[in-house]
Enzyme design. Structure first.
Site, short mmCIF file in Angstrom:
data_model
loop_
_atom_site.label_atom_id
_atom_site.label_comp_id
_atom_site.label_asym_id
_atom_site.label_seq_id
_atom_site.Cartn_x
_atom_site.Cartn_y
_atom_site.Cartn_z
N GLU A 126 37.26 63.23 -20.81
CA GLU A 126 36.42 63.52 -22.23
C GLU A 126 34.95 63.98 -21.66
OE1 GLU A 126 38.50 61.04 -22.06
OE2 GLU A 126 39.61 61.24 -24.25
N GLY A 138 43.30 62.11 -24.84
CA GLY A 138 44.28 61.72 -26.07
C GLY A 138 45.68 61.28 -25.82
N GLU A 178 45.47 57.95 -24.47
CA GLU A 178 45.14 57.04 -25.64
C GLU A 178 46.38 56.92 -26.41
OE1 GLU A 178 41.71 59.52 -26.38
OE2 GLU A 178 40.72 57.63 -26.68
N ALA A 195 43.68 65.50 -26.86
CA ALA A 195 43.38 66.00 -28.27
C ALA A 195 43.07 67.52 -28.31
CB ALA A 195 42.24 65.26 -28.86
#
Ligand code: HXC
Length: 257
Positions: free
Chosen positions: A131, A108, A111, A65
């Site tokens: 993360e 992300g 993911e 992300a």
């Protein structure tokens, strides 16, 4: 369609979504998430598309992300805007989607790859949920999908330490379907998607829904859902055609493909 952070192409009956933010290693901004969702929904709604591939560059599928976009956000801002919920919507798209992953698939990015229906990895792919090094935890489903994919021991180690997993280990652990040379990744993924796109689209959707039920329900309930799915297949012309073609020793000409 208007998009600036991704590129889309159509290859026969396969829709291709290419993340295109090379200067940030395809970091997934909120705007990029919405572009990916819009593209996937457009392919999903198109009867001329039977499968999708989502890919990045040979250096990075996606490095996470967008950290710079999130860094100063408050908890309340994240909550009010339902941050990351765009990815839940992507997981609800019904057309089969393959993630073709080369290079970094971190946070992300890992993911997003797991939101796809399966992953084909280049030999240089690196998967991780780092993360915790940023003082947060996965937020796009990673703690759940990684654990279901590779089990508690490896998932817990990766989520707690941020350790990155290479392609070979990822295949052995069950995170990826196959590992291929980086130079043939896209070709292989498109060919695999073309196989799926040659099937009946509604039947492929029903098959995807049945496999996904294994992650949501008990065994008995999952088998009930599978049974409803196969009964529904018998309501399609494509079941009649597929079985007739077998009997007549010819290739099936599915109507819904
Ligand atoms: C924003 C990113 C980014 C990211 C890379 N970049 N990852 N920008 N968000 N996730 C940017 C860098 O800032 C840099 O921009 C450019 O991309 C190139 O990256 P470099 O670091 O210079 O490349 P390299 O040295 O090759 O290192 C590659 C890397 C490293 C190991 C992948 O970029 C990295 O560690 N990235 C972050 C990985 C990560 O922690 N992902 C998880 C994010 S959190 P400039 O402008 O400096 O050139 C997440 C879930 C969030 O995904 C859920 C909880 C909120």
């Amino acid at each position: 369609t208007q998009h600036s952070l991704i590129l889309t192409e159509q290859h026969g009956r396969v829709g291709l979504i290419m993340l295109n933010r090379p200067e940030a290693l395809n970091a997934l901004s909120d705007a990029m998430g919405h572009e990916i969702l819009a593209a996937a929904r457009a392919f999903d709604a198109d009867p001329g598309i039977g499968a999708m591939v989502i890919t990045g560059s040979s250096r990075a599928f996606a490095a996470g992300a967008d950290i710079k976009e999130m860094a100063e956000k408050s908890s309340v801002e994240m909550y009010q805007s339902n941050w990351f919920s765009v990815w839940d919507e992507l997981a609800r798209v019904r057309t089969p989607m393959i993630a073709a992953v080369a290079g970094h698939a971190l946070g992300g990015g890992c993911e997003l790859a797991m939101i796809a229906d399966f992953i084909i990895a280049a030999d240089n792919a690196k998967f991780g949920q780092p993360e915790i090094k940023l003082g947060v935890i996965p937020g796009m489903g990673g703690s759940q999908r990684l654990t279901r994919a590779i089990g508690k021991a490896k998932a817990m180690e990766m989520v707690l330490t941020g350790r990155v997993m290479g392609a070979v280990e990822a295949e052995q652990a069950g995170l990826v379907a196959r590992v291929v040379p980086v130079d043939s990744l896209l070709e292989d993924a498109l060919a695999t998607a073309a196989v799926i796109a040659g099937m009946s689209k509604p039947v492929a959707m029903i098959a995807k829904e049945a496999v996904n039920a294994a992650f949501e329900t008990t065994l008995a309930e999952g088998v009930v859902r599978e049974r409803r799915g196969i009964y529904a297949c018998f309501a399609t012309e494509d079941q009649k055609e597929g079985m007739a073609a077998f009997t007549e020793k010819r290739a099936a000409e599915f109507k819904h493909r």
